[in-house]
Design a protein around this motif. Structure first.
Motif, PDB file in Angstrom:
ATOM      1  N   PRO A   1       1.065 -12.934  12.808  1.00 59.22           N
ATOM      2  CA  PRO A   1       2.286 -12.200  13.172  1.00 59.22           C
ATOM      3  C   PRO A   1       3.526 -13.101  13.105  1.00 59.22           C
ATOM      4  O   PRO A   1       3.477 -14.258  13.512  1.00 59.22           O
ATOM      5  CB  PRO A   1       2.038 -11.778  14.619  1.00 59.22           C
ATOM      6  CG  PRO A   1       0.578 -11.899  14.833  1.00 59.22           C
ATOM      7  CD  PRO A   1       0.062 -12.919  13.876  1.00 59.22           C
ATOM      8  N   GLY A   2       4.564 -12.578  12.568  1.00 61.20           N
ATOM      9  CA  GLY A   2       5.839 -13.294  12.522  1.00 61.20           C
ATOM     10  C   GLY A   2       6.962 -12.309  12.785  1.00 61.20           C
ATOM     11  O   GLY A   2       6.772 -11.088  12.737  1.00 61.20           O
ATOM     12  N   GLU A   3       8.147 -12.858  13.077  1.00 59.13           N
ATOM     13  CA  GLU A   3       9.292 -11.982  13.319  1.00 59.13           C
ATOM     14  C   GLU A   3       9.821 -11.441  11.986  1.00 59.13           C
ATOM     15  O   GLU A   3       9.971 -12.191  11.023  1.00 59.13           O
ATOM     16  CB  GLU A   3      10.415 -12.738  14.022  1.00 59.13           C
ATOM     17  CG  GLU A   3      11.580 -11.823  14.343  1.00 59.13           C
ATOM     18  CD  GLU A   3      12.818 -12.556  14.853  1.00 59.13           C
ATOM     19  OE1 GLU A   3      13.096 -13.676  14.391  1.00 59.13           O
ATOM     20  OE2 GLU A   3      13.494 -11.984  15.719  1.00 59.13           O
ATOM     21  N   ILE A   4      10.118 -10.154  11.939  1.00 56.62           N
ATOM     22  CA  ILE A   4      10.704  -9.579  10.729  1.00 56.62           C
ATOM     23  C   ILE A   4      12.171 -10.002  10.664  1.00 56.62           C
ATOM     24  O   ILE A   4      12.923  -9.817  11.629  1.00 56.62           O
ATOM     25  CB  ILE A   4      10.661  -8.033  10.753  1.00 56.62           C
ATOM     26  CG1 ILE A   4       9.241  -7.526  10.950  1.00 56.62           C
ATOM     27  CG2 ILE A   4      11.271  -7.452   9.481  1.00 56.62           C
ATOM     28  CD1 ILE A   4       9.154  -6.014  11.133  1.00 56.62           C
TER      29      ILE A   4
ATOM     30  N   THR B   1      15.256  -9.499  13.669  1.00 53.10           N
ATOM     31  CA  THR B   1      15.102  -8.165  14.275  1.00 53.10           C
ATOM     32  C   THR B   1      14.495  -8.191  15.675  1.00 53.10           C
ATOM     33  O   THR B   1      14.659  -7.248  16.434  1.00 53.10           O
ATOM     34  CB  THR B   1      14.192  -7.271  13.412  1.00 53.10           C
ATOM     35  OG1 THR B   1      12.879  -7.863  13.389  1.00 53.10           O
ATOM     36  CG2 THR B   1      14.726  -7.103  12.008  1.00 53.10           C
ATOM     37  N   GLY B   2      13.741  -9.264  15.985  1.00 50.56           N
ATOM     38  CA  GLY B   2      13.043  -9.284  17.275  1.00 50.56           C
ATOM     39  C   GLY B   2      11.744  -8.486  17.231  1.00 50.56           C
ATOM     40  O   GLY B   2      11.029  -8.397  18.222  1.00 50.56           O
ATOM     41  N   ASP B   3      11.423  -7.906  16.083  1.00 57.08           N
ATOM     42  CA  ASP B   3      10.153  -7.170  15.931  1.00 57.08           C
ATOM     43  C   ASP B   3       9.145  -8.055  15.215  1.00 57.08           C
ATOM     44  O   ASP B   3       9.487  -8.745  14.257  1.00 57.08           O
ATOM     45  CB  ASP B   3      10.360  -5.898  15.099  1.00 57.08           C
ATOM     46  CG  ASP B   3      11.164  -4.865  15.850  1.00 57.08           C
ATOM     47  OD1 ASP B   3      10.805  -4.566  17.000  1.00 57.08           O
ATOM     48  OD2 ASP B   3      12.163  -4.368  15.296  1.00 57.08           O
ATOM     49  N   MET B   4       7.908  -8.019  15.698  1.00 54.39           N
ATOM     50  CA  MET B   4       6.849  -8.833  15.103  1.00 54.39           C
ATOM     51  C   MET B   4       5.996  -7.944  14.184  1.00 54.39           C
ATOM     52  O   MET B   4       5.776  -6.773  14.463  1.00 54.39           O
ATOM     53  CB  MET B   4       5.938  -9.404  16.191  1.00 54.39           C
ATOM     54  CG  MET B   4       6.658 -10.198  17.252  1.00 54.39           C
ATOM     55  SD  MET B   4       7.350 -11.714  16.600  1.00 54.39           S
ATOM     56  CE  MET B   4       5.871 -12.704  16.434  1.00 54.39           C
ATOM     57  N   ALA B   5       5.527  -8.555  13.088  1.00 56.56           N
ATOM     58  CA  ALA B   5       4.691  -7.780  12.158  1.00 56.56           C
ATOM     59  C   ALA B   5       3.729  -8.703  11.430  1.00 56.56           C
ATOM     60  O   ALA B   5       3.883  -9.936  11.457  1.00 56.56           O
ATOM     61  CB  ALA B   5       5.569  -7.053  11.142  1.00 56.56           C
ATOM     62  N   VAL B   6       2.732  -8.126  10.804  1.00 56.95           N
ATOM     63  CA  VAL B   6       1.866  -8.844   9.865  1.00 56.95           C
ATOM     64  C   VAL B   6       1.928  -8.079   8.536  1.00 56.95           C
ATOM     65  O   VAL B   6       2.377  -6.933   8.505  1.00 56.95           O
ATOM     66  CB  VAL B   6       0.386  -8.910  10.332  1.00 56.95           C
ATOM     67  CG1 VAL B   6       0.205  -9.855  11.492  1.00 56.95           C
ATOM     68  CG2 VAL B   6      -0.150  -7.520  10.660  1.00 56.95           C
ATOM     69  N   ILE B   7       1.487  -8.759   7.476  1.00 58.76           N
ATOM     70  CA  ILE B   7       1.401  -8.046   6.189  1.00 58.76           C
ATOM     71  C   ILE B   7      -0.077  -7.935   5.841  1.00 58.76           C
ATOM     72  O   ILE B   7      -0.783  -8.946   5.761  1.00 58.76           O
ATOM     73  CB  ILE B   7       2.157  -8.802   5.079  1.00 58.76           C
ATOM     74  CG1 ILE B   7       3.627  -8.997   5.473  1.00 58.76           C
ATOM     75  CG2 ILE B   7       2.071  -8.030   3.758  1.00 58.76           C
ATOM     76  CD1 ILE B   7       4.435  -9.850   4.510  1.00 58.76           C
ATOM     77  N   GLU B   8      -0.565  -6.717   5.712  1.00 56.75           N
ATOM     78  CA  GLU B   8      -1.977  -6.486   5.372  1.00 56.75           C
ATOM     79  C   GLU B   8      -2.035  -5.708   4.070  1.00 56.75           C
ATOM     80  O   GLU B   8      -1.400  -4.645   3.958  1.00 56.75           O
ATOM     81  CB  GLU B   8      -2.672  -5.691   6.481  1.00 56.75           C
ATOM     82  CG  GLU B   8      -2.880  -6.496   7.749  1.00 56.75           C
ATOM     83  CD  GLU B   8      -3.328  -5.634   8.926  1.00 56.75           C
ATOM     84  OE1 GLU B   8      -3.632  -6.216   9.973  1.00 56.75           O
ATOM     85  OE2 GLU B   8      -3.355  -4.389   8.801  1.00 56.75           O
ATOM     86  N   ASN B   9      -2.774  -6.218   3.122  1.00 59.00           N
ATOM     87  CA  ASN B   9      -2.848  -5.593   1.788  1.00 59.00           C
ATOM     88  C   ASN B   9      -1.468  -5.258   1.235  1.00 59.00           C
ATOM     89  O   ASN B   9      -1.242  -4.178   0.693  1.00 59.00           O
ATOM     90  CB  ASN B   9      -3.707  -4.323   1.820  1.00 59.00           C
ATOM     91  CG  ASN B   9      -5.119  -4.624   2.260  1.00 59.00           C
ATOM     92  OD1 ASN B   9      -5.667  -5.672   1.901  1.00 59.00           O
ATOM     93  ND2 ASN B   9      -5.696  -3.733   3.050  1.00 59.00           N
ATOM     94  N   GLY B  10      -0.546  -6.163   1.459  1.00 56.82           N
ATOM     95  CA  GLY B  10       0.788  -6.007   0.871  1.00 56.82           C
ATOM     96  C   GLY B  10       1.735  -5.124   1.653  1.00 56.82           C
ATOM     97  O   GLY B  10       2.897  -5.002   1.281  1.00 56.82           O
TER      98      GLY B  10
END
Ligand code: AMP
Length: 527
Positions: free
Chosen positions: A373-376, A405-414
């Protein structure tokens, strides 16, 4: 980048997919705001259907020109004066908004459900010099205007002025301020320019293939980016029909799906939950009519809060539509989206929209591959200009030109999957982003409340709901009902806590700071 977007739209026209622009965009007069010059090309087509009636693009241009003349009062231009306006969703709202833009002002839309203290806060913070108000809200706003010596215009008199020559407005100038809650408590004015609006709109028109054949139902609030940009401005930019309703009503939405030839629908997840509940409560015959009606629409979109996969699946069974989930924010417009064509991944928000660059950054500031997870962080021509008169907050929001943005996300299958917000102080309820700190400040003015902690707790209908843990002053008592009645006089309804517990003391860390996750656990334990 914008020229790329334009090219892609022209490409669609050339490929014969659908009619978008009667003229190539490069033929529009350079000095007129693009939204306005485009409207002239759609002349007698219907622009707006609202309670006030049905209006063409020509009528919208005529009335907004009169509104601009009224605002100008003989001046050459408004020079970015802030015009706060409280007008219900409908034709007068748009005529006011366009009037402000055409007169060279900054549009500051106010929220129709806000109580006077919240309206006054926005008017003061924006240093509005003009207030435009629908007669039904005059009792709320006239006293505020009077005590501040701010010019007050009723929409009853907005079109009384004779038309005048309107100024040419440089698209780099500030166009709109939308108030949004941040971590620092009180809402901040997010300033976007005409160029920002153009970039945000062009991106969505290109990605979601808006055309002048579209017809969208708008029942989202019009002080928030979702309704203003994604629905209203995209529709009017494309030459489409925007059907505006004062507020959301599940039965009304189903009626419109059935009776009208809508092609698009955009809403927050909570609205889909309510539409599902209404469908379930209907008879088998009615259900069939309701479900069949959905097949007329070409796309249904969800955003502004996480769409639970269970809701996506239920809606698919009912409507046959796989909701297109997108991710955005007042400060950036729309950033990420599932595809219009191609596979939409449930629980994911897709990939960067045209014109948007996105990256994920870890705690140390390194750009990650997306496995962790990283910040967008977002870059692009749609990203806002500044927080109004908050230089530090603006600077702190950016890192090397990227908006954090302060929102966290991961990238899964692009494709991106949102993890949640870095800050626990922002609560997302029914699509509204509210600041726990702001609510706390208000609650602290209650005589029975000694201490409090405001948190968001999971809620199957609202996504999150506002919950509060209270330490009461000795010898006092307070019920949730009493608290809500008191709160409604001071806060927008969606900010008023809907869950409450009382505790002897709040869980705090060694620094004396309240441990929010512990408060959430306490709230859940009492469910
Ligand atoms: P606002 O500025 O009110 O539009 O709120 C923006 C915030 O809403 C973002 O920072 C996210 O936290 C949240 N948000 C928007 N869209 C989504 C989504 N599809 N999934 C999860 N959170 C979202």
């Amino acid at each position: 980048m914008l020229s790329l977007l334009r090219d892609s739209i022209r490409l669609n026209v050339r490929n014969g997919t659908k009619y978008i622009n009667p003229l190539p965009i490069t033929h529009y007069p350079m000095k007129q705001l693009t939204l306005i010059s485009r409207a002239a090309l759609h002349g007698n087509r219907t622009a707006i259907i609202s309670r006030e009636g049905e209006f063409t693009y020509r009528q919208l241009l005529e009335r907004s020109a009169k509104a601009a003349a009224c605002l100008l009062e003989g001046k050459d231009e408004l020079q970015e004066a802030r015009v706060a306006f409280l007008v219900p969703s409908g034709f007068d709202y748009v005529a006011t908004q366009w009037g402000v833009w055409r007169a060279g002002g900054i549009a500051v839309p106010l929220c129709v459900s806000h109580p006077p203290p919240e309206l006054a806060y926005v008017i003061d913070d924006a240093q509005a010099t003009i207030i435009v108000c629908h007669p039904k809200f005059a009792s709320k706003l006239q006293p505020i205007a009077k005590t501040r010596g701010v010019r007050f215009i009723s929409t009853k008199h907005l079109y009384d002025a004779t038309e005048t020559v309107l100024p040419q407005v440089d698209p780099q100038r500030r166009a709109m301020m939308i108030y949004t809650s941040g971590t620092t408590g009180k809402p901040k004015g997010v300033v976007i320019t005409h160029n920002n609006i153009e970039a945000q709109v062009m991106s969505l028109i290109s990605a979601w293939e808006w055309t002048s054949e579209d017809h969208i139902l708008l029942m989202l609030p019009l002080h928030h980016i979702h309704g203003i940009i994604n629905v209203l401005t995209c529709a009017l930019w494309a030459g489409a029909i925007c059907q505006m309703r004062h507020k959301f009503d599940a039965y009304e939405v189903w009626d419109r799906f059935i009776a009208d030839n809508l092609t698009l629908f955009m809403a927050v997840p909570t609205i889909y939950v309510k539409l599902i509940a209404t469908w379930k409560a209907a008879s088998p015959n009615q259900r069939k009519v309701m479900s069949d009606a959905c097949s007329k629409l070409r796309m249904m979109v969800s955003g502004s809060a996480a769409l639970p996969v269970s809701v996506l699946e239920k809606w698919k069974k009912i409507s046959g539509h796989i909701l297109l989930e997108r991710y955005g924010m007042t400060e950036i417009g729309m950033g990420l989206s599932n595809p219009f064509h191609g596979k939409r991944v449930p629980g994911h928000v897709g990939t960067p929209l045209p014109g948007v660059e996105a990256r994920l950054v870890d705690e140390e500031g390194n750009v990650t591959s997306g496995d962790e997870p990283g910040e967008i962080q977002i870059k692009g021509p749609g990203v806002f200009l500044e927080y109004w008169q908050r230089v530090d907050a603006t600077q702190n929001a950016f890192c090397d030109g990227w908006f954090c943005t302060g929102d966290m996300a991961v990238i899964e299958n692009g494709t991106y999957r949102i993890f949640g917000r870095k800050s626990t102080d922002i609560i997302k309820t029914g699509g509204y982003k509210v600041s726990g700190l702001e609510i706390k400040e208000v609650l602290h003015t209650h005589s029975a409340i000694e201490e409090c902690a405001v948190v968001g707790v999971k809620d199957s209908i609202w996504g999150e709901c506002v919950a509060v843990a209270l330490v009461l002053a000795p010898g006092t008592e307070l019920t949730l009902e009493q608290l809500r009645n008191w709160g409604k006089q001071r806060l927008a309804i969606y900010k008023v806590p809907s869950k409450m517990i009382t505790v002897k003391e709040l869980p705090r860390n060694a620094m004396g700071k309240v441990i929010k996750p512990e408060v959430v656990k306490l709230m859940s334990a009492t469910d």
